[in-house]
Design a protein around this motif. Structure first.
Motif, PDB file in Angstrom:
ATOM      1  N   UNK A  70      36.541  18.803  -0.926  1.00  0.00           N
ATOM      2  CA  UNK A  70      36.470  17.496  -1.564  1.00  0.00           C
ATOM      3  C   UNK A  70      36.899  17.522  -3.031  1.00  0.00           C
ATOM      4  N   UNK A  71      37.391  18.675  -3.488  1.00  0.00           N
ATOM      5  CA  UNK A  71      37.786  18.808  -4.895  1.00  0.00           C
ATOM      6  C   UNK A  71      38.887  17.802  -5.246  1.00  0.00           C
ATOM      7  N   UNK A  72      38.700  17.098  -6.353  1.00  0.00           N
ATOM      8  CA  UNK A  72      39.745  16.199  -6.879  1.00  0.00           C
ATOM      9  C   UNK A  72      39.563  16.087  -8.383  1.00  0.00           C
ATOM     10  N   UNK A  73      40.616  16.313  -9.111  1.00  0.00           N
ATOM     11  CA  UNK A  73      40.593  16.151 -10.558  1.00  0.00           C
ATOM     12  C   UNK A  73      41.849  15.412 -10.963  1.00  0.00           C
ATOM     13  N   UNK A  74      41.672  14.270 -11.613  1.00  0.00           N
ATOM     14  CA  UNK A  74      42.811  13.511 -12.113  1.00  0.00           C
ATOM     15  C   UNK A  74      42.531  13.055 -13.539  1.00  0.00           C
ATOM     16  N   UNK A  75      43.321  13.519 -14.466  1.00  0.00           N
ATOM     17  CA  UNK A  75      43.257  13.085 -15.857  1.00  0.00           C
ATOM     18  C   UNK A  75      44.503  12.246 -16.140  1.00  0.00           C
ATOM     19  N   UNK A  76      44.333  11.081 -16.725  1.00  0.00           N
ATOM     20  CA  UNK A  76      45.478  10.348 -17.270  1.00  0.00           C
ATOM     21  C   UNK A  76      45.117  10.003 -18.700  1.00  0.00           C
ATOM     22  N   UNK A  77      45.975  10.364 -19.625  1.00  0.00           N
ATOM     23  CA  UNK A  77      45.598  10.198 -21.021  1.00  0.00           C
ATOM     24  C   UNK A  77      46.772   9.891 -21.918  1.00  0.00           C
ATOM     25  N   UNK A  78      46.452   9.446 -23.115  1.00  0.00           N
ATOM     26  CA  UNK A  78      47.461   9.115 -24.120  1.00  0.00           C
ATOM     27  C   UNK A  78      46.859   9.356 -25.494  1.00  0.00           C
ATOM     28  N   UNK A  79      47.724   9.550 -26.459  1.00  0.00           N
ATOM     29  CA  UNK A  79      47.266   9.743 -27.824  1.00  0.00           C
ATOM     30  C   UNK A  79      46.961   8.391 -28.467  1.00  0.00           C
ATOM     31  N   UNK A  80      45.929   8.369 -29.267  1.00  0.00           N
ATOM     32  CA  UNK A  80      45.603   7.227 -30.117  1.00  0.00           C
ATOM     33  C   UNK A  80      45.444   7.792 -31.524  1.00  0.00           C
ATOM     34  N   UNK A 120      29.803  21.223 -17.131  1.00  0.00           N
ATOM     35  CA  UNK A 120      29.605  19.902 -16.546  1.00  0.00           C
ATOM     36  C   UNK A 120      30.048  19.954 -15.088  1.00  0.00           C
ATOM     37  N   UNK A 121      29.222  19.399 -14.209  1.00  0.00           N
ATOM     38  CA  UNK A 121      29.511  19.354 -12.783  1.00  0.00           C
ATOM     39  C   UNK A 121      29.569  17.904 -12.337  1.00  0.00           C
ATOM     40  N   UNK A 122      30.727  17.468 -11.825  1.00  0.00           N
ATOM     41  CA  UNK A 122      30.933  16.089 -11.399  1.00  0.00           C
ATOM     42  C   UNK A 122      30.692  15.970  -9.897  1.00  0.00           C
ATOM     43  N   UNK A 123      29.968  14.936  -9.522  1.00  0.00           N
ATOM     44  CA  UNK A 123      29.708  14.661  -8.105  1.00  0.00           C
ATOM     45  C   UNK A 123      29.934  13.177  -7.845  1.00  0.00           C
ATOM     46  N   UNK A 124      29.908  12.804  -6.587  1.00  0.00           N
ATOM     47  CA  UNK A 124      29.963  11.390  -6.191  1.00  0.00           C
ATOM     48  C   UNK A 124      31.177  10.657  -6.744  1.00  0.00           C
ATOM     49  N   UNK A 125      32.314  11.338  -6.769  1.00  0.00           N
ATOM     50  CA  UNK A 125      33.560  10.711  -7.214  1.00  0.00           C
ATOM     51  C   UNK A 125      33.383  10.030  -8.568  1.00  0.00           C
ATOM     52  N   UNK A 126      33.038  10.808  -9.554  1.00  0.00           N
ATOM     53  CA  UNK A 126      32.746  10.280 -10.884  1.00  0.00           C
ATOM     54  C   UNK A 126      34.009   9.752 -11.562  1.00  0.00           C
ATOM     55  N   UNK A 127      33.853   8.652 -12.278  1.00  0.00           N
ATOM     56  CA  UNK A 127      34.940   8.057 -13.049  1.00  0.00           C
ATOM     57  C   UNK A 127      34.457   7.880 -14.482  1.00  0.00           C
ATOM     58  N   UNK A 128      35.165   8.478 -15.422  1.00  0.00           N
ATOM     59  CA  UNK A 128      34.720   8.521 -16.810  1.00  0.00           C
ATOM     60  C   UNK A 128      35.897   8.269 -17.745  1.00  0.00           C
ATOM     61  N   UNK A 129      35.654   7.494 -18.798  1.00  0.00           N
ATOM     62  CA  UNK A 129      36.632   7.364 -19.878  1.00  0.00           C
ATOM     63  C   UNK A 129      36.165   8.232 -21.035  1.00  0.00           C
ATOM     64  N   UNK A 130      37.092   9.018 -21.576  1.00  0.00           N
ATOM     65  CA  UNK A 130      36.746   9.986 -22.619  1.00  0.00           C
ATOM     66  C   UNK A 130      37.620   9.779 -23.855  1.00  0.00           C
ATOM     67  N   UNK A 131      37.020  10.027 -25.007  1.00  0.00           N
ATOM     68  CA  UNK A 131      37.771  10.042 -26.264  1.00  0.00           C
ATOM     69  C   UNK A 131      37.505  11.378 -26.943  1.00  0.00           C
ATOM     70  N   UNK A 132      38.574  12.141 -27.165  1.00  0.00           N
ATOM     71  CA  UNK A 132      38.483  13.422 -27.855  1.00  0.00           C
ATOM     72  C   UNK A 132      38.866  13.168 -29.314  1.00  0.00           C
ATOM     73  N   UNK A 133      37.862  13.143 -30.192  1.00  0.00           N
ATOM     74  CA  UNK A 133      38.075  12.736 -31.575  1.00  0.00           C
ATOM     75  C   UNK A 133      38.002  13.951 -32.492  1.00  0.00           C
ATOM     76  N   UNK A 183      38.999  11.066 -13.200  1.00  0.00           N
ATOM     77  CA  UNK A 183      38.422  10.888 -11.865  1.00  0.00           C
ATOM     78  C   UNK A 183      38.152  12.285 -11.327  1.00  0.00           C
ATOM     79  N   UNK A 184      36.884  12.599 -11.069  1.00  0.00           N
ATOM     80  CA  UNK A 184      36.543  13.962 -10.649  1.00  0.00           C
ATOM     81  C   UNK A 184      35.516  13.931  -9.532  1.00  0.00           C
ATOM     82  N   UNK A 185      35.746  14.783  -8.546  1.00  0.00           N
ATOM     83  CA  UNK A 185      34.799  14.933  -7.448  1.00  0.00           C
ATOM     84  C   UNK A 185      34.710  16.417  -7.081  1.00  0.00           C
ATOM     85  N   UNK A 186      33.479  16.911  -6.959  1.00  0.00           N
ATOM     86  CA  UNK A 186      33.244  18.327  -6.633  1.00  0.00           C
ATOM     87  C   UNK A 186      33.950  19.238  -7.635  1.00  0.00           C
TER      88      UNK A 186
END
Length: 341
Positions: A42-52, A121-134, A61-64
């Motif tokens: 069930x592993x899935x990792x998808x990052x989509x990002x842009x610079x601000x 960090x361990x992601x479960x349940x098809x987690x969806x998160x927005x992140x800002x790396x500042x 989007x992360x699962x398992x």
């Protein structure tokens, strides 16, 4: 430039190499993917990002998936960034090498962590998160050269949650801002995070300025989500923010628009969208849907703002918009998908 990392079509045997290579080339900090999670069906990792500006905004989007930022990764490539993350769906477990773990997270929870501190960090349940790396430089004037910042979990019931999330969403919503505008938005967000971290704005002039700006952003987002309510007023907005009417008006003092004028601007913009996008809806229906309980007031306000009556605007502008869209389609122009907030 949009950065995308997606393991959906990567075979399990190739995931390690794929992720190591692509993360190395991305603005993301160096992280270790657990081998056990990489082999999970069930592993899935998808990052989509842009610079601000000098920050990096991602949708994850992360699962398992288990990610670890350990001493070897930190020593090899220090991140020099503070992560702010808003969980939209699913859950994750955050543990640290230097303090007790956070309780189970829920949608709506907001996390502030220093990426140069060891953690998992361990992601479960098809987690969806927005992140800002500042960049840490936004925080250094207040925390100095401390080895790392203490992590904070901010939840919807917490006092500063609304202000912090409003600043976060304002940053995520920015598209191609000027360097000055991007820096100002990130500064306000970092200062809101520092207040959630425990700093008293009354002891720092810069934080006090950002607190006023955060109130304005929170008020505008509240107005934008309640524009259809004809009872919406400065008193209602102030009550939502938990501030006095005077404090609310001070938050708008530097914008050139008062609270009532800003409310009208938002309502009229929504009405313009409806007139063009919903041809089946009458002008009266649009006016009521946008919080105007008086049709003559709506006609007057709309004409003042756009130089023509609503009906004339619909007849004149809609065909022009349709022709422009057709030309763009024939020319193969398409906008990148919006980065959700």
């Amino acid at each position: 430039m949009v950065h995308v990392i997606d393991t959906e079509f990567v075979p399990p045997s190739k995931r390690t190499q794929y992720l190591n290579d692509i993360v190395e080339r991305s603005p993301l900090p160096l992280i270790h993917f657990s081998r056990a999670s990489l082999q999970h069906s069930d592993f899935r990792a998808r990052f989509s990002g842009r610079m601000l500006g000098d920050a990096f905004i991602t949708r994850l989007h992360a699962n398992a998936v288990q990610l670890r930022r350990a001493s070897p990764e930190i020593s090899r490539r220090p991140a020099g960034t503070i992560l702010l993350a808003l969980l939209h769906r699913g859950s994750y477990e955050q543990t640290f090498d230097y303090q007790s773990p956070f309780p189970n997270t829920e949608p709506g929870d907001f996390l502030l962590i220093d990426l140069d501190a060891p953690q998992t960090v361990t992601f479960t349940n098809s987690a969806l998160t927005t992140c800002a790396y500042i960049p840490r430089s936004y925080f250094t004037p207040f925390i100095g050269d401390a080895s790392f910042m203490r992590p904070v979990l901010v939840q919807p019931q917490d006092e500063l949650y609304g202000l912090l999330v409003a600043c976060f969403r304002a940053c995520v919503a920015l598209r191609n801002p000027s360097p000055t505008a991007a820096e100002a938005a990130l500064k306000t967000l970092a200062h809101a995070a520092l207040m959630a971290h425990g700093l008293n704005p009354e002891e720092h002039d810069d934080l006090q300025v950002s607190l006023v700006e955060a109130r304005r952003l929170t008020a505008e987002q509240f107005i934008a989500s309640h524009f259809d309510d004809p009872r919406l007023s400065a008193e209602v907005v102030a009550a939502h923010l938990g501030v006095s009417i005077r404090s609310l008006h001070l938050a708008f003092a530097g914008t050139g628009e008062g609270v009532a004028a800003r409310t009208a601007t938002i309502r009229l913009a929504k009405a313009k969208e409806m007139l063009l996008g919903c041809p089946e809806r009458s002008t009266l229906d649009v006016a009521i849907s946008c919080g105007f309980n008086n049709l003559s007031t709506f006609y007057r306000r709309f004409s003042e703002a756009y130089g023509m009556a609503p009906g004339e605007f619909r007849k004149t502008v809609a065909p022009l918009q349709s022709r422009t869209a057709s030309r763009n389609k024939r020319g193969g122009h398409a906008d990148l998908p919006a980065h959700e907030s």
